[in-house]
Design an enzyme around this catalytic site. Structure first.
Site: not given
Ligand code: NAD
Length: 267
Positions: A149, A162
């Site tokens: 991130s 985080y």
């Molecule tokens: P999301 O919440 O849309 O999806 C999360 C996924 O992880 C889902 O498939 C969920 O079922 C799975 N998950 C949750 N808990 C779990 C567990 N304990 N074990 C296995 N699977 C699990 O997430 P996202 O927003 O797509 O984020 C994905 C990654 O990208 C994360 O690491 C997040 O920190 C990073 N990220 C997201 C953003 C954003 O704006 N969405 C920005 C920067 C970084």
């Protein structure tokens, strides 16, 4: 430099954690479109997951599986790699994507939530990498992509666990890159800014209803808070960078932490 061509990853096997939704699903779809067999992981309604597996098998004509491992649990994280190798015979590409966060000042941060955030965002990648690497070394090829991130490269208010976990994940990325640098195995991190996942659209709808503005106006307002571009990044744009890091063109990129952030970190 070699050009990535469709099907370049045909015959490779990829595990994408947290791939039933959001960025992980976009990464899994892109890898499958390149010919990769895919092990999906993440939670969700069993019928929706079954239809997702069906979509992968029919649309991309690749082998696909789903493992519901809860990656906060050390044994489930370690066993997941064994499960992939048992089902597909090998594991070539590991995308550590599953993540969670807790918002609030550090004085009010429940220690149990701190443990949970660190367990999913940092411990799980450690366990998955340490169990996946021996097989990659034996096959003399591997790609590890950690979805970090912008908060892995800069601080942020009210998200101490985080920020700590994502800084740790980038440290882990560099350490693994150095340990694998002489082999055809790479380890890199992708650092997204705000991404238009389900949560973003939910927040925009809420703001639109509260402020009596259109959803598009609400989306633009939210994007403008952190993103100098005024636009959020799409999951597909994050996925495209992650998949590029799996290509032969990226074979000499080791230990990088690459932002996809609408100039967030350029300020
Ligand atoms: P999301 O919440 O849309 O999806 C999360 C996924 O992880 C889902 O498939 C969920 O079922 C799975 N998950 C949750 N808990 C779990 C567990 N304990 N074990 C296995 N699977 C699990 O997430 P996202 O927003 O797509 O984020 C994905 C990654 O990208 C994360 O690491 C997040 O920190 C990073 N990220 C997201 C953003 C954003 O704006 N969405 C920005 C920067 C970084």
């Amino acid at each position: 430099m070699a050009q990535r061509c469709p099907g370049e990853l045909t015959g490779r096997v990829a595990l994408v954690t947290g791939s039933t939704d959001g960025i992980g699903l976009a990464v899994a779809r892109n890898l499958a479109s390149q010919g990769c067999a895919i092990m999906l992981n993440g939670f969700g309604d069993p019928e929706a997951i079954a239809s997702l597996c069906n979509e992968f098998a029919t649309k991309y004509a690749v082998s696909v599986g789903h493992a519901g491992a809860d990656l906060r649990q050390e044994d489930e994280a370690s066993d997941l790699v064994k499960q992939v190798v048992h089902q597909f015979g090998q594991l070539d590409i590991l995308v550590n994507n599953a993540g969670t966060q807790h918002k609030g000042p550090i004085e009010e941060h429940p220690p149990s939530r701190w443990r949970e955030v660190l367990a999913l965002n940092l411990d799980a990648p450690f366990h998955l990498i340490r169990t996946a690497l021996p097989g990659m070394r034996a096959n003399n090829w591997g790609r590890i992509v950690n979805i970090a991130s912008v908060y892995g490269l800069a601080g942020g208010v009210d998200r101490s666990s985080y920020v700590a976990s994502k800084h740790g994940l980038i440290g882990l990325t560099k350490a693994v890159a150095l340990e694998t640098a002489t082999s055809p195995i790479t380890c890199n991190a992708v650092c997204p800014g705000d991404v238009s996942t389900r949560i973003f659209y939910r927040s925009a709808k809420l703001l639109a209803d509260q402020e009596q503005i259109t959803r598009v106006e609400a989306q633009q307002r939210i994007a403008a808070i952190n993103m100098p571009s005024g636009r959020v990044v799409s999951p597909e744009q994050v996925a495209a960078l992650a998949v590029f890091l799996c290509s032969e063109a990226a074979a000499e990129i080791h230990g990088a932490a690459l932002p996809v952030d609408g100039a967030w970190l350029a300020r």
